[in-house]
Design an enzyme around this catalytic site. Structure first.
Site, PDB file in Angstrom:
ATOM      1  N   GLY A  18       0.817  -1.200   0.000  1.00  0.00           N
ATOM      2  CA  GLY A  18       0.000   0.000   0.000  1.00  0.00           C
ATOM      3  C   GLY A  18       0.851   1.249   0.000  1.00  0.00           C
ATOM      4  CB  SER A  19       0.548   4.497  -1.697  1.00  0.00           C
ATOM      5  OG  SER A  19       0.865   3.909  -2.943  1.00  0.00           O
ATOM      6  N   GLY A  20       1.595   5.354   1.003  1.00  0.00           N
ATOM      7  CA  GLY A  20       1.560   6.030   2.294  1.00  0.00           C
ATOM      8  C   GLY A  20       2.807   5.789   3.124  1.00  0.00           C
ATOM      9  CG  HIS A  21       4.010   2.445   3.946  1.00  0.00           C
ATOM     10  ND1 HIS A  21       3.551   2.683   5.225  1.00  0.00           N
ATOM     11  CD2 HIS A  21       3.181   1.498   3.420  1.00  0.00           C
ATOM     12  CE1 HIS A  21       2.511   1.909   5.479  1.00  0.00           C
ATOM     13  NE2 HIS A  21       2.252   1.188   4.400  1.00  0.00           N
ATOM     14  CE  LYS A  25       5.240  -2.976   3.828  1.00  0.00           C
ATOM     15  NZ  LYS A  25       4.997  -2.878   2.369  1.00  0.00           N
ATOM     16  CG  ASP A  36       1.177  -6.136   1.127  1.00  0.00           C
ATOM     17  OD1 ASP A  36       0.291  -5.653   0.407  1.00  0.00           O
ATOM     18  OD2 ASP A  36       1.943  -5.439   1.814  1.00  0.00           O
ATOM     19  CG  HIS A  46      -0.742  -0.446   7.644  1.00  0.00           C
ATOM     20  ND1 HIS A  46      -0.081  -1.642   7.776  1.00  0.00           N
ATOM     21  CD2 HIS A  46      -0.479  -0.001   6.392  1.00  0.00           C
ATOM     22  CE1 HIS A  46       0.560  -1.920   6.641  1.00  0.00           C
ATOM     23  NE2 HIS A  46       0.337  -0.939   5.787  1.00  0.00           N
TER      24      HIS A  46
END
Length: 328
Positions: free
Chosen positions: A53-56, A104, A109, A218
């Protein structure tokens, strides 16, 4: 919520277009996908793919380039990329010697990357994989069976990327990865929650004078809330927990990575790094590799994590090798 965005549903698309424009000499976006691939693709080498997921940011697209990842697959914010997108990443990374996936440990994922692996093999692309579970905070979490994969994943990218750059085979990289992952462990502390653009408010709230050890990237719950403490006390708690995991002995060689979670200034990261250094020196450890900065963030979460890796000469050489990426 104050954020520099357009529409929340356009965040991923707008970000990938901006990133690939800004660093067009290093990466490009595969058309009609959410895949970022390095521009200097070399034939005859194993491709290395990761994502989530994006945001990292800068993970994972920031580590695409010569010597690290061949491609990164970017899901929506805090959401796993779909199997078809991961398959596109595999195809983009493949240069005839197979593709290795670094995943991860989050249930979405793992499931989607494994499905993509099966799809790629149906198209005669050999694929191997490793699951990174470096976060020692909790045994299981909201989104995982087993320990979470967090910032230590980037050290896996770096070491396996070096092996791929040297021309090691898919089987050799698989063996290296399986031996490497147990030698990397991470623990973090959060000072505030993260606000995803689509939700508009923090995923969890801590009081003004409160912190939480072991929060996931998250916003998954950690293992203990405390009143805010000086950096030296945070370092003592985190290093103490890592010591129990590693069971190290005086004279052993380690590397450290202090990772900002998105809203912690470098000044504070360096203060914490200095406190970690003093403890590790008192333990008699030899620190041969150090890295500090925002590596794997949680959007705008305040806090940081410490990753330690038990080193041998191979790992140390790989971590210090030069690369051409946006963020290493």
């Amino acid at each position: 919520m104050k954020k520099v965005i357009n529409q929340p549903e356009d965040v991923l698309n707008d970000m990938l277009d901006g990133l690939s424009f800004a660093y067009a000499d290093i990466v490009e976006r595969v058309p009609e996908t959410d895949v970022v691939v390095k521009v200097d693709k070399e034939d005859g080498k194993v491709g290395l793919v990761s994502g989530g997921g994006s945001g990292h940011e800068p993970s994972h697209a920031g580590f695409v380039g010569r010597g690290m990842l061949s491609a990164a697959v970017c899901g929506e914010v805090f959401t796993s990329p779909t199997p078809d997108q991961v398959l596109e990443g595999i195809k983009a990374a493949d240069s005839g010697k197979g593709v290795f996936l670094v995943i991860k440990n989050y249930s979405g994922d793992v499931m989607n990357f494994e499905m993509a692996k099966d799809l790629a093999e149906m198209e005669d692309i050999p694929v191997e994989m490793v699951i990174v579970d470096d976060d020692i905070a909790v045994e299981d979490s909201t989104y995982t069976a087993g320990r979470r994969g967090v910032a230590g994943t980037i050290l896996v990218h770096k070491i396996l990327g070096h092996a791929a750059e040297k021309g090691q085979s898919l089987e050799e990289i698989k063996a290296l990865a399986d031996a490497l992952v147990p030698n990397i462990k991470t623990l973090g502390v959060a000072l505030t929650g993260a606000t995803t653009p689509a939700v508009g408010h923090p995923g969890f709230v801590l009081e003004e004078d409160e912190i939480e050890f072991g929060v996931g990237i998250h916003g998954e719950p950690g293992y203990r809330k405390e009143k805010l403490q000086p950096s030296k006390e945070l370092a003592k708690e985190i290093v103490g927990r890592l010591k129990k995991e590693f069971k190290w002995e005086k004279g052993e060689h380690f590397g450290i990575m202090v990772n900002g979670l998105g809203a912690t200034p470098l000044m504070e990261q360096f203060i914490f790094t200095n406190d970690v250094k003093e403890i590790l020196e008192s333990e008699g450890l030899v620190i041969d590799f150090k890295k500090v900065g925002d590596i794997m963030t949680a959007i705008d979460m305040a806090g940081l994590s410490l990753t330690m890796i038990r080193l041998n000469k191979e790992y140390e050489e790989a971590l210090k090798a030069s690369v051409n990426t946006i963020a290493w």
